[in-house]
Write a protein that holds these residues in place. Structure first.
Motif, PDB file in Angstrom:
ATOM      1  N   THR A 100       0.815  -1.216   0.000  1.00 13.72           N
ATOM      2  CA  THR A 100       0.000   0.000   0.000  1.00 13.72           C
ATOM      3  C   THR A 100       0.850   1.268   0.000  1.00 13.72           C
ATOM      4  O   THR A 100       0.326   2.358  -0.246  1.00 13.72           O
ATOM      5  CB  THR A 100      -0.943   0.016   1.209  1.00 13.72           C
ATOM      6  N   ASN A 101       2.146   1.167   0.290  1.00 13.02           N
ATOM      7  CA  ASN A 101       3.027   2.337   0.229  1.00 13.02           C
ATOM      8  C   ASN A 101       3.503   2.624  -1.190  1.00 13.02           C
ATOM      9  O   ASN A 101       4.022   3.704  -1.472  1.00 13.02           O
ATOM     10  CB  ASN A 101       4.243   2.141   1.139  1.00 13.02           C
ATOM     11  N   CYS A 151       5.352   8.980   0.759  1.00 10.93           N
ATOM     12  CA  CYS A 151       5.914   9.431   2.027  1.00 10.93           C
ATOM     13  C   CYS A 151       4.805  10.116   2.828  1.00 10.93           C
ATOM     14  O   CYS A 151       3.840  10.622   2.247  1.00 10.93           O
ATOM     15  CB  CYS A 151       7.048  10.423   1.795  1.00 10.93           C
ATOM     16  N   PRO A 152       4.937  10.151   4.163  1.00  8.79           N
ATOM     17  CA  PRO A 152       3.921  10.843   4.961  1.00  8.79           C
ATOM     18  C   PRO A 152       3.835  12.316   4.556  1.00  8.79           C
ATOM     19  O   PRO A 152       4.856  12.983   4.411  1.00  8.79           O
ATOM     20  CB  PRO A 152       4.434  10.706   6.402  1.00  8.79           C
ATOM     21  N   PRO A 202       3.600  16.136   5.065  1.00 10.89           N
ATOM     22  CA  PRO A 202       3.795  16.888   3.824  1.00 10.89           C
ATOM     23  C   PRO A 202       5.121  16.609   3.105  1.00 10.89           C
ATOM     24  O   PRO A 202       5.552  17.418   2.300  1.00 10.89           O
ATOM     25  CB  PRO A 202       3.758  18.333   4.333  1.00 10.89           C
ATOM     26  N   LEU A 203       5.785  15.493   3.393  1.00 12.25           N
ATOM     27  CA  LEU A 203       7.015  15.168   2.675  1.00 12.25           C
ATOM     28  C   LEU A 203       6.712  14.852   1.221  1.00 12.25           C
ATOM     29  O   LEU A 203       5.627  14.371   0.884  1.00 12.25           O
ATOM     30  CB  LEU A 203       7.713  13.967   3.313  1.00 12.25           C
ATOM     31  N   LYS A 204       7.678  15.111   0.349  1.00 10.10           N
ATOM     32  CA  LYS A 204       7.528  14.754  -1.054  1.00 10.10           C
ATOM     33  C   LYS A 204       7.714  13.250  -1.232  1.00 10.10           C
ATOM     34  O   LYS A 204       8.494  12.616  -0.522  1.00 10.10           O
ATOM     35  CB  LYS A 204       8.564  15.508  -1.912  1.00 10.10           C
ATOM     36  N   ASN A 205       6.992  12.690  -2.193  1.00  9.73           N
ATOM     37  CA  ASN A 205       7.142  11.275  -2.499  1.00  9.73           C
ATOM     38  C   ASN A 205       8.493  11.012  -3.156  1.00  9.73           C
ATOM     39  O   ASN A 205       9.056  11.881  -3.818  1.00  9.73           O
ATOM     40  CB  ASN A 205       6.009  10.804  -3.406  1.00  9.73           C
ATOM     41  N   ALA A 226       1.458  16.183   9.496  1.00  8.71           N
ATOM     42  CA  ALA A 226       1.460  14.943   8.722  1.00  8.71           C
ATOM     43  C   ALA A 226       0.082  14.301   8.729  1.00  8.71           C
ATOM     44  O   ALA A 226      -0.610  14.283   9.737  1.00  8.71           O
ATOM     45  CB  ALA A 226       2.487  13.974   9.290  1.00  8.71           C
ATOM     46  N   GLN A 227      -0.303  13.785   7.594  1.00  5.58           N
ATOM     47  CA  GLN A 227      -1.577  13.081   7.470  1.00  5.58           C
ATOM     48  C   GLN A 227      -1.289  11.583   7.534  1.00  5.58           C
ATOM     49  O   GLN A 227      -0.872  10.976   6.568  1.00  5.58           O
ATOM     50  CB  GLN A 227      -2.251  13.442   6.144  1.00  5.58           C
ATOM     51  N   HIS A 228      -1.528  10.996   8.699  1.00  6.14           N
ATOM     52  CA  HIS A 228      -1.250   9.581   8.884  1.00  6.14           C
ATOM     53  C   HIS A 228      -2.538   8.786   8.702  1.00  6.14           C
ATOM     54  O   HIS A 228      -3.532   9.053   9.369  1.00  6.14           O
ATOM     55  CB  HIS A 228      -0.697   9.315  10.280  1.00  6.14           C
TER      56      HIS A 228
END
Length: 268
Positions: free
Chosen positions: A83-84, A107-108, A110-113, A259-261
């Motif tokens: 799922t990641n 990535c969580p 607000p980190l960039k993917n 962060a949106q977890h």
């Protein structure tokens, strides 16, 4: 730097690294999953940087080493359980046991993917199976605008056969995320994300035999090279991906509160 396909010596060295406890600090040990971390200093021309190496281990009961090996190779099945993952695909083959592929992961916020292009190689070694990779530069797959191109310095799996229906999985990774990450992200990876990922692989293994029976059950090109229909790649067209040639971003000030977890990310 030219790309070199790993030989038996490289695989043996990787296995030794997985089995060695020297210098490692345990960050998680629960429910049959262990996570270790070790900070290593890597000299570059400009400066001295600390690089974190992470190792994980899980004992997989009721799973054969062969099944686990197939699960880690099967990109079609990975899309069902990882799922990641945002996307993954094989780009081309180098030899009967080496290819080049693409992988991107969430990535969580607000980190960039991040995404990777890696040269992957695999080898059955006695009763064990090994898969290792490191980042390469492919002329047709440059860094993308919406991703940070991360660098795998060395990442891989060691699968040890523990008998007829049991095996142990080691996962060792040393990655340069191309950015300064907040401490909460580093801690979260070792204490939550990494253990959950190992458990997710284990659960995927338990379901794989039934899934595979319904989806090209005889197709396993990682075992049977004659089934591999990927286009051939000349190793001379690849170079080792140098981290210092990529964008480096500073995300160290991003707060955990923003962060949106997702709820499943909080499972341990």
């Amino acid at each position: 730097m030219p790309v070199q396909i790993p030989d038996d010596t490289d695989f043996l060295s990787f296995r030794d690294q997985c089995e060695s406890n020297d210098g490692w600090v345990a960050r998680y040990n629960k429910g049959g999953v262990t996570v270790w971390c070790r900070d290593e200093e890597c000299k570059t021309v400009q400066k001295l940087k600390a690089k974190r190496k992470t190792a994980m281990r899980i004992v997989c009961k009721d799973v054969t080493a062969e099944t686990l090996y197939d699960v880690l190779h099967d990109t079609s099945y990975r899309k069902k359980w990882d799922t990641n993952m945002i996307d993954t695909f094989d780009i081309g083959r180098l030899t009967v046991n080496a290819d080049v592929g693409y992988y991107s992961w969430k990535c969580p916020h607000p980190l960039k993917n991040r995404d990777f292009v890696t040269m992957r190689s695999w080898l059955p070694l006695g009763n064990d199976y090994l898969i290792i990779n490191y980042s390469v530069k492919h002329p047709e797959y440059p860094a993308k605008k919406d991703y940070v191109r991360a660098v795998s310095l060395l990442t891989g799996y060691l699968i040890q056969n523990n008998g007829a229906n049991c095996c142990t999985l080691y996962y060792l990774t040393q990655v340069d995320p191309r950015g300064s990450l907040p401490k909460w992200v580093v801690n979260r990876v070792s204490q939550f994300v990494a253990p959950k990922a190992m458990k997710k692989i284990y659960k995927a293994c338990l379901k794989y035999p039934e899934w595979k029976r319904k989806h090209d059950p005889n197709l396993k090109p990682w075992r049977y090279p004659e089934q591999n229909m990927l286009p051939c790649i000349n190793v001379a067209d690849l170079t080792v991906q140098r981290a210092d040639s990529l964008e480096n971003i500073d995300e160290s000030t991003l707060s955990e509160e923003k962060a949106q977890h997702h709820s499943d990310d909080d499972e341990t």
